[in-house]
Design a protein around this motif. Structure first.
Motif, PDB file in Angstrom:
ATOM      1  N   THR A 122       4.577   5.870  -5.170  1.00 44.26           N
ATOM      2  CA  THR A 122       4.857   5.973  -6.603  1.00 44.26           C
ATOM      3  C   THR A 122       3.873   6.911  -7.304  1.00 44.26           C
ATOM      4  O   THR A 122       4.178   7.413  -8.382  1.00 44.26           O
ATOM      5  N   LYS A 123       2.737   7.148  -6.680  1.00 42.21           N
ATOM      6  CA  LYS A 123       1.752   8.108  -7.212  1.00 42.21           C
ATOM      7  C   LYS A 123       1.991   9.508  -6.656  1.00 42.21           C
ATOM      8  O   LYS A 123       1.147  10.381  -6.788  1.00 42.21           O
ATOM      9  N   LYS A 124       3.147   9.694  -5.998  1.00 45.55           N
ATOM     10  CA  LYS A 124       3.555  10.987  -5.414  1.00 45.55           C
ATOM     11  C   LYS A 124       2.648  11.426  -4.274  1.00 45.55           C
ATOM     12  O   LYS A 124       2.510  12.609  -3.994  1.00 45.55           O
ATOM     13  N   PHE A 130       0.835  -1.210   0.000  1.00 46.64           N
ATOM     14  CA  PHE A 130       0.000   0.000   0.000  1.00 46.64           C
ATOM     15  C   PHE A 130       0.870   1.260   0.000  1.00 46.64           C
ATOM     16  O   PHE A 130       0.591   2.212  -0.725  1.00 46.64           O
ATOM     17  N   ILE A 131       1.913   1.271   0.826  1.00 47.29           N
ATOM     18  CA  ILE A 131       2.788   2.438   0.936  1.00 47.29           C
ATOM     19  C   ILE A 131       3.523   2.678  -0.380  1.00 47.29           C
ATOM     20  O   ILE A 131       3.575   3.803  -0.875  1.00 47.29           O
ATOM     21  N   ARG A 132       4.100   1.628  -0.953  1.00 44.63           N
ATOM     22  CA  ARG A 132       4.830   1.768  -2.219  1.00 44.63           C
ATOM     23  C   ARG A 132       3.931   2.277  -3.338  1.00 44.63           C
ATOM     24  O   ARG A 132       4.315   3.130  -4.129  1.00 44.63           O
TER      25      ARG A 132
END
Length: 90
Positions: free
Chosen positions: A31-33, A25-27
């Protein structure tokens, strides 16, 4: 006789397994800023609703996230329905 810790590990999921799923979830959010993510999936959503009643594994995961520098809080919005989740910010 097995210990309670051994029984918990057999029953699963362990804190490490929870952290692996949370990392996804965090990654994805990073990655979506984005600077935070709200996990509405159970069991994560209710972990901080009543933190003293959280499982041993949940408390360990929350501690490890905070120790890693994340801000962990309860996302709770009550309108027609309750929107609740585990909010992780960085």
């Amino acid at each position: 006789m097995i210990t309670a810790a051994e029984a918990r590990e057999l029953a699963g999921p362990t804190a490490e397994e929870y952290l692996k799923e949370i990392e996804v979830f965090i990654r994805e959010a990073a990655t979506k800023k984005q600077r935070s993510v709200v996990i509405r999936k159970n069991p994560y959503a209710g972990w901080l609703y009543d933190e003293k009643d959280a499982s041993v594994e949940a408390k360990l995961v929350i501690k490890q996230l905070r120790d890693a520098g994340y801000s962990v809080s309860l996302h709770y919005v009550e309108l027609q329905f309750v929107d609740m989740g585990l909010k992780i910010s960085w």
